[in-house]
Motif scaffolding. Structure first.
Motif, PDB file in Angstrom:
ATOM      1  N   PRO A 123      12.304  12.103  -2.937  1.00 20.69           N
ATOM      2  CA  PRO A 123      11.292  11.731  -3.931  1.00 20.69           C
ATOM      3  C   PRO A 123       9.918  12.290  -3.574  1.00 20.69           C
ATOM      4  O   PRO A 123       9.598  12.465  -2.391  1.00 20.69           O
ATOM      5  CB  PRO A 123      11.287  10.192  -3.867  1.00 20.69           C
ATOM      6  N   PRO A 124       9.103  12.585  -4.578  1.00 18.73           N
ATOM      7  CA  PRO A 124       7.773  13.160  -4.324  1.00 18.73           C
ATOM      8  C   PRO A 124       6.925  12.314  -3.381  1.00 18.73           C
ATOM      9  O   PRO A 124       6.126  12.857  -2.620  1.00 18.73           O
ATOM     10  CB  PRO A 124       7.145  13.218  -5.717  1.00 18.73           C
ATOM     11  N   GLU A 125       7.092  10.981  -3.435  1.00 21.42           N
ATOM     12  CA  GLU A 125       6.283  10.119  -2.572  1.00 21.42           C
ATOM     13  C   GLU A 125       6.502  10.432  -1.096  1.00 21.42           C
ATOM     14  O   GLU A 125       5.622  10.179  -0.270  1.00 21.42           O
ATOM     15  CB  GLU A 125       6.616   8.637  -2.818  1.00 21.42           C
ATOM     16  N   ILE A 126       7.670  10.954  -0.785  1.00 25.01           N
ATOM     17  CA  ILE A 126       7.983  11.308   0.594  1.00 25.01           C
ATOM     18  C   ILE A 126       7.708  12.784   0.842  1.00 25.01           C
ATOM     19  O   ILE A 126       6.994  13.162   1.772  1.00 25.01           O
ATOM     20  CB  ILE A 126       9.458  11.005   0.914  1.00 25.01           C
ATOM     21  N   ASN A 151       3.045  19.251   2.430  1.00 29.33           N
ATOM     22  CA  ASN A 151       1.655  19.708   2.387  1.00 29.33           C
ATOM     23  C   ASN A 151       1.006  19.642   3.765  1.00 29.33           C
ATOM     24  O   ASN A 151       0.314  20.571   4.188  1.00 29.33           O
ATOM     25  CB  ASN A 151       0.860  18.866   1.394  1.00 29.33           C
ATOM     26  N   GLU A 152       1.226  18.527   4.454  1.00 26.63           N
ATOM     27  CA  GLU A 152       0.607  18.351   5.767  1.00 26.63           C
ATOM     28  C   GLU A 152       1.114  19.383   6.764  1.00 26.63           C
ATOM     29  O   GLU A 152       0.354  19.901   7.587  1.00 26.63           O
ATOM     30  CB  GLU A 152       0.876  16.939   6.285  1.00 26.63           C
ATOM     31  N   ALA A 153       2.399  19.694   6.685  1.00 25.33           N
ATOM     32  CA  ALA A 153       2.993  20.602   7.663  1.00 25.33           C
ATOM     33  C   ALA A 153       2.738  22.069   7.338  1.00 25.33           C
ATOM     34  O   ALA A 153       2.431  22.855   8.247  1.00 25.33           O
ATOM     35  CB  ALA A 153       4.500  20.347   7.751  1.00 25.33           C
ATOM     36  N   TYR A 154       2.865  22.455   6.077  1.00 28.15           N
ATOM     37  CA  TYR A 154       2.987  23.881   5.767  1.00 28.15           C
ATOM     38  C   TYR A 154       1.921  24.485   4.871  1.00 28.15           C
ATOM     39  O   TYR A 154       1.889  25.711   4.713  1.00 28.15           O
ATOM     40  CB  TYR A 154       4.355  24.130   5.122  1.00 28.15           C
ATOM     41  N   GLU A 186       0.804  -1.209   0.000  1.00 26.26           N
ATOM     42  CA  GLU A 186       0.000   0.000   0.000  1.00 26.26           C
ATOM     43  C   GLU A 186       0.841   1.264   0.000  1.00 26.26           C
ATOM     44  O   GLU A 186       0.471   2.252  -0.608  1.00 26.26           O
ATOM     45  CB  GLU A 186      -0.922   0.009   1.222  1.00 26.26           C
ATOM     46  N   HIS A 187       1.980   1.255   0.683  1.00 25.49           N
ATOM     47  CA  HIS A 187       2.784   2.478   0.792  1.00 25.49           C
ATOM     48  C   HIS A 187       3.670   2.654  -0.430  1.00 25.49           C
ATOM     49  O   HIS A 187       4.361   1.726  -0.838  1.00 25.49           O
ATOM     50  CB  HIS A 187       3.672   2.432   2.039  1.00 25.49           C
ATOM     51  N   PRO A 188       3.691   3.821  -1.050  1.00 27.12           N
ATOM     52  CA  PRO A 188       4.454   4.040  -2.291  1.00 27.12           C
ATOM     53  C   PRO A 188       5.939   3.872  -2.130  1.00 27.12           C
ATOM     54  O   PRO A 188       6.642   3.663  -3.105  1.00 27.12           O
ATOM     55  CB  PRO A 188       4.102   5.503  -2.662  1.00 27.12           C
ATOM     56  N   MET A 189       6.462   3.981  -0.910  1.00 28.49           N
ATOM     57  CA  MET A 189       7.906   3.860  -0.721  1.00 28.49           C
ATOM     58  C   MET A 189       8.317   2.477  -0.243  1.00 28.49           C
ATOM     59  O   MET A 189       9.482   2.218  -0.003  1.00 28.49           O
ATOM     60  CB  MET A 189       8.388   4.894   0.311  1.00 28.49           C
TER      61      MET A 189
END
Length: 247
Positions: free
Chosen positions: A158-161, A167-170, A17-20
């Protein structure tokens, strides 16, 4: 993370499930073990110790270059205990990043609220200073300096990280500053303001990250360790850029 480490089959489902997940070395995935008891009486201290150790390691080596083994050795705990609290390397990285970035974002919003509550409309420089000061304050401690380096590194991950965490933070606080600057700079388009705010972020990350470039380029002239000097120079540079005529 105060959940028990899950079974082998559950871990495999999480990895899909996780992209990384595919990019994570085997040693950095959640430990495939039985239940791990939580330490009695010192849980908070142990958790903070692990986060501090991970912060320094991620700042020095980046996400891909860091292993849970290195973090466990630095924190003097087992990898299983890290997996118990954070689940995976990405889970640990996320907690490390959000621990300070959320505080920075909240402080920026508080600063902006205080500015906008004043009778006079805030100047561009005042808005810039309100944005910069929460991050600059972190330079007072080695741990805070490590986070600033880590934050700079996030922009190259990488964008996945990086996208999710930034976005969540700032997002909320940065958009609030864009709105304030659009009012303070009415001749600029929305596009211009977004570009210039993004360039402001790049400028302060470089200046605050202790690259030691100025010490080599202008020894005895510039002192990047002087908090007042660095704040004045970055604020002046950014204010000038924000206030430049529309392109």
């Amino acid at each position: 993370m105060d959940a028990l480490v899950e079974s082998r089959s559950t871990n495999r489902n999480d990895e899909r499930e996780h992209p990384m997940a595919k990019a994570m070395p085997a040693e950095d995935k959640p430990a495939k073990r039985g239940k791990i008891g939580r330490p009695e009486g010192t849980a908070g201290n142990v958790r903070e110790t692990m986060l501090d150790a991970a912060e320094m390691t991620f700042a020095d080596l980046g996400y891909a270059g860091t292993t849970l083994r290195e973090v466990s050795q630095k924190a003097n705990v087992t990898q299983a205990l890290i997996s118990y609290y954070f689940g995976s390397k990405f889970g640990l990285f996320k907690e490390v990043f959000l621990r300070r970035s959320r505080k920075i974002s909240d402080a920026r919003l508080d600063n902006l609220k205080a500015l906008l509550a004043q009778p006079q409309a805030p100047s561009v420089r005042a808005i810039v200073l309100a944005f910069l000061k929460p991050t600059l304050a972190l330079r007072a401690t080695p741990e805070g300096q490590a986070f600033i380096r880590l934050q700079a590194r996030v922009h190259t991950e990488p964008p996945e990280i990086s996208y999710q965490l930034r976005n969540e933070a700032y997002d909320v606080s940065t958009r609030a500053y864009v709105d304030a600057l659009r009012v303070a700079l009415p001749t600029l388009s929305e596009k211009d303001v977004y570009w210039r705010v993004t360039l402001m972020v790049g400028a302060y990350l470089y200046a605050f990250s202790n690259t030691h470039r100025l010490e080599q380029l202008a020894p005895g002239i510039c002192n990047p360790d002087d908090t007042d000097e660095i704040l004045d120079q970055v604020a002046s540079f950014v204010t000038g850029g924000l206030s430049a005529p529309a392109s």
